[in-house]
Design a protein around this motif. Sequence first.
Motif, PDB file in Angstrom:
ATOM      1  N   THR A  22       0.826  -1.202   0.000  1.00  0.00           N
ATOM      2  CA  THR A  22       0.000   0.000   0.000  1.00  0.00           C
ATOM      3  C   THR A  22       0.864   1.257   0.000  1.00  0.00           C
ATOM      4  N   ILE A  23       0.451   2.222  -0.826  1.00  0.00           N
ATOM      5  CA  ILE A  23       0.988   3.585  -0.756  1.00  0.00           C
ATOM      6  C   ILE A  23      -0.143   4.430  -0.195  1.00  0.00           C
ATOM      7  N   ALA A  24       0.141   5.151   0.867  1.00  0.00           N
ATOM      8  CA  ALA A  24      -0.898   5.943   1.517  1.00  0.00           C
ATOM      9  C   ALA A  24      -0.355   7.313   1.885  1.00  0.00           C
ATOM     10  N   TYR A  25      -1.271   8.251   2.045  1.00  0.00           N
ATOM     11  CA  TYR A  25      -0.939   9.595   2.502  1.00  0.00           C
ATOM     12  C   TYR A  25      -1.297   9.680   3.985  1.00  0.00           C
ATOM     13  N   TRP A  26      -0.372  10.188   4.769  1.00  0.00           N
ATOM     14  CA  TRP A  26      -0.562  10.321   6.212  1.00  0.00           C
ATOM     15  C   TRP A  26      -0.896  11.781   6.513  1.00  0.00           C
ATOM     16  N   PRO A  27      -2.188  12.100   6.720  1.00  0.00           N
ATOM     17  CA  PRO A  27      -2.584  13.500   6.934  1.00  0.00           C
ATOM     18  C   PRO A  27      -1.891  14.151   8.132  1.00  0.00           C
ATOM     19  N   GLN A  28      -1.698  13.408   9.186  1.00  0.00           N
ATOM     20  CA  GLN A  28      -1.110  13.955  10.405  1.00  0.00           C
ATOM     21  C   GLN A  28       0.336  14.432  10.178  1.00  0.00           C
ATOM     22  N   GLY A  29       1.053  13.809   9.237  1.00  0.00           N
ATOM     23  CA  GLY A  29       2.444  14.169   8.999  1.00  0.00           C
ATOM     24  C   GLY A  29       2.723  14.712   7.609  1.00  0.00           C
ATOM     25  N   SER A  30       1.665  14.925   6.791  1.00  0.00           N
ATOM     26  CA  SER A  30       1.822  15.368   5.398  1.00  0.00           C
ATOM     27  C   SER A  30       2.892  14.539   4.685  1.00  0.00           C
ATOM     28  N   ALA A  31       2.769  13.223   4.787  1.00  0.00           N
ATOM     29  CA  ALA A  31       3.789  12.334   4.248  1.00  0.00           C
ATOM     30  C   ALA A  31       3.160  11.235   3.397  1.00  0.00           C
ATOM     31  N   LEU A  32       3.960  10.726   2.442  1.00  0.00           N
ATOM     32  CA  LEU A  32       3.597   9.531   1.695  1.00  0.00           C
ATOM     33  C   LEU A  32       4.257   8.354   2.384  1.00  0.00           C
ATOM     34  N   CYS A  33       3.506   7.271   2.527  1.00  0.00           N
ATOM     35  CA  CYS A  33       3.984   6.088   3.243  1.00  0.00           C
ATOM     36  C   CYS A  33       3.935   4.877   2.320  1.00  0.00           C
ATOM     37  N   LEU A  34       4.987   4.077   2.368  1.00  0.00           N
ATOM     38  CA  LEU A  34       5.049   2.814   1.642  1.00  0.00           C
ATOM     39  C   LEU A  34       5.052   1.708   2.684  1.00  0.00           C
ATOM     40  N   PHE A  35       4.095   0.802   2.608  1.00  0.00           N
ATOM     41  CA  PHE A  35       3.965  -0.276   3.597  1.00  0.00           C
ATOM     42  C   PHE A  35       4.267  -1.621   2.950  1.00  0.00           C
ATOM     43  N   TRP A  36       5.035  -2.460   3.651  1.00  0.00           N
ATOM     44  CA  TRP A  36       5.281  -3.810   3.126  1.00  0.00           C
ATOM     45  C   TRP A  36       5.288  -4.879   4.205  1.00  0.00           C
ATOM     46  N   GLY A  37       5.151  -4.526   5.450  1.00  0.00           N
ATOM     47  CA  GLY A  37       5.114  -5.514   6.524  1.00  0.00           C
ATOM     48  C   GLY A  37       4.783  -4.850   7.845  1.00  0.00           C
ATOM     49  N   PRO A  38       5.010  -5.572   8.945  1.00  0.00           N
ATOM     50  CA  PRO A  38       4.638  -5.046  10.257  1.00  0.00           C
ATOM     51  C   PRO A  38       5.411  -3.783  10.637  1.00  0.00           C
ATOM     52  N   THR A  39       4.739  -2.927  11.360  1.00  0.00           N
ATOM     53  CA  THR A  39       5.333  -1.706  11.907  1.00  0.00           C
ATOM     54  C   THR A  39       5.273  -1.807  13.436  1.00  0.00           C
ATOM     55  N   PRO A  40       5.887  -0.875  14.159  1.00  0.00           N
ATOM     56  CA  PRO A  40       5.783  -0.921  15.624  1.00  0.00           C
ATOM     57  C   PRO A  40       4.337  -0.859  16.139  1.00  0.00           C
TER      58      PRO A  40
END
Length: 127
Positions: free
Chosen positions: A68-86
């Motif tokens: 998934t490529i997503a936009y993070w409104p809270q940080g005005s950032a583009l995020c690339l997801f490929w597995g578990p996060t904290p």
Amino acid sequence: MSEPDIVVTVDGTDMDATWVEESPETRRAIAEALPLQGTGTRWGDELYFRTPVDVPAEDPRAEVEPGTIAYWPQGSALCLFWGPTPASTGSEPRAASPVNVVARIDDILPLSRLADGAAASVRIAND
């Protein structure tokens, strides 16, 4: 397979991606701002980088699929997801706070080699 809509480049590796229908206003704002580039910050199996795009939450969700490529409104950032996060409770990718899903990367294998501080960019395919 259809032609990619956008190309994500991280540390010199190109990855094809396709827009999704989920967050049309966010997708439009990102498309109008392309090309985008920044320095990636790795957070578990997520890489994000800040953008000049500023849009509100649009059908946001925290749990997403790998690729998934997503936009993070809270940080005005583009995020690339490929597995578990904290923030994950299992093997699924989970954002720190809800994100607007805009695209999917066709092949996520190169993402597992990404390092913190990687140069990242997103551009229209065939540009």
